[in-house]
Design an enzyme around this catalytic site. Structure first.
Site, PDB file in Angstrom:
ATOM      1  N   GLU A 198       0.821  -1.211   0.000  1.00 14.82           N
ATOM      2  CA  GLU A 198       0.000   0.000   0.000  1.00 14.82           C
ATOM      3  C   GLU A 198       0.860   1.268   0.000  1.00 14.82           C
ATOM      4  OE1 GLU A 198      -3.575   2.270   2.481  1.00 14.82           O
ATOM      5  OE2 GLU A 198      -2.743   0.407   3.263  1.00 14.82           O
ATOM      6  N   LYS A 233      -2.495  -2.462  -3.014  1.00 14.42           N
ATOM      7  CA  LYS A 233      -3.557  -1.598  -2.498  1.00 14.42           C
ATOM      8  C   LYS A 233      -3.196  -0.185  -2.914  1.00 14.42           C
ATOM      9  CE  LYS A 233      -6.269  -0.238   1.538  1.00 14.42           C
ATOM     10  NZ  LYS A 233      -6.707  -0.595   2.906  1.00 14.42           N
TER      11      LYS A 233
END
Length: 340
Positions: A177, A219
């Site tokens: 992420e 992500k």
């Protein structure tokens, strides 16, 4: 490294019509959110609230996995079942946030780096025993005057890559992420430029550390106008620019991409996802890994009252359903008006 387990986990995380609930807020973040609805941030209230989400009837139709916080993976449902076990019994994969948060990057004013690599290997072994089958590490990239710098992009990409390698070694799928923050006055063009540079640095580092793309989930933040930019890009432009960046940087070998909502409104996050998932020729499935964009209506309905649990679960179920439709390109704005 159990490649069969990693492949099975990654495929389940991005199964058709499902996404991931991010319920990995730290105690500090929980306190901030609870204050907005007048709820004291105690251990028991945090357990009760997360239990409310996890025990929502039928949520497994739309949610493939849940990212847990260290505190939460050690807590139990009202029936005395560990949350990780409870979720797994419902067919929902337990995940775990493993980073230790962001800290100022030395000699880089205004920039951050995520820490938590020390002892991560042993922590991952413990989390696997507790039931976690995927993990998450969040880096934050700020857009501002002369930032992000190469040093910031490199430092965060390097940390993400080391984390991912340790996860795969422990047979845990790493969720990568690198969040480009929407805070600021920057244009969507600038956001696209920074997002592409961030992802290029990240995947270069992953390759350098021998991370298997086939067993990794990205992500990603969406390419959007800065929060205070005078021109706010529309849904179609956000979708077009975001997918263009992903196609330029993300290997087709990767099982899928999940999006964070990043401060967008509930419905905006759903609309953007729907527009992207509707596009043809995508090399990977696109779905959601939302926190506030899934939880806000439920938290506002709950307000710490046991009598409100059913209405809160109804609100959570609806948001999960809307995003499950969106990740298939089947969402329509009029469906929102059918809620409650």
């Amino acid at each position: 490294m159990d490649q069969k387990l990693l492949s099975k986990t990654a495929a389940a995380m991005v199964a058709k019509g499902k996404g991931i609930l991010a319920a990995d807020e730290s105690s500090g973040t929980c306190e901030t959110r609870f204050k907005t609805v007048g709820v004291e941030c105690t251990d028991e209230n945090r357990r009760a609230y997360r239990g409310l989400l996890f025990t929502t009837p039928g949520i497994e139709q739309f949610v493939s996995g849940v990212i847990l916080f260290d505190e939460t993976i050690r807590q139990k449902s009202n029936d005395g079942v560990p949350f990780a076990e409870y979720l797994a019994n419902k067919g929902v994969l337990p995940g775990i946030k493993v980073d230790k948060g962001v800290h100022p990057l030395a000699l880089a004013p205004g920039e951050k780096v995520t820490e938590g690599l020390d002892g991560l290997g042993k922590r991952l072994e413990e989390y696997f025993k507790l039931g976690a089958r995927f993990a998450k590490w969040r880096a934050v990239i700020t857009i501002g005057d002369a930032i992000p710098t190469h040093a910031c992009l490199y430092a965060n990409a390097h940390a993400l890559a080391r984390y991912a390698a340790l996860c795969q070694q422990a047979s845990i799928v790493p969720v990568i992420e690198p969040e480009v923050l929407l805070d600021g006055e920057h244009t969507i063009e600038r956001c696209e430029e920074v997002t592409e540079a961030t992802l290029r640095a990240t995947y270069g580092a992953l390759a350098a550390h021998n991370v298997s793309f086939e067993h990794t989930i990205l992500k990603s933040s969406m390419v959007v106008s800065g929060k205070h930019c005078k021109r706010q890009a529309g849904v179609d432009e956000v979708a077009e620019r975001t997918v263009r960046v992903l196609k330029r940087t993300v290997p087709a070998a990767q099982p899928g991409v999940v999006f964070l909502s990043g401060g967008q409104s509930d419905e905006s996050a759903t609309a953007h996802l729907n527009a992207m998932a509707s596009m043809k020729g995508l090399p990977w499935p696109l779905t959601f890994s939302y926190s506030r964009a899934l939880q806000n209506p439920a938290l506002n309905a709950w307000r710490g009252q046991a009598a409100n649990v059913k209405s809160a679960q109804k609100a959570f179920y609806h948001r999960a359903h809307m995003n499950a439709l969106a990740c298939q390109g089947k969402w329509k704005p009029e469906l929102e008006r059918q809620a409650a």
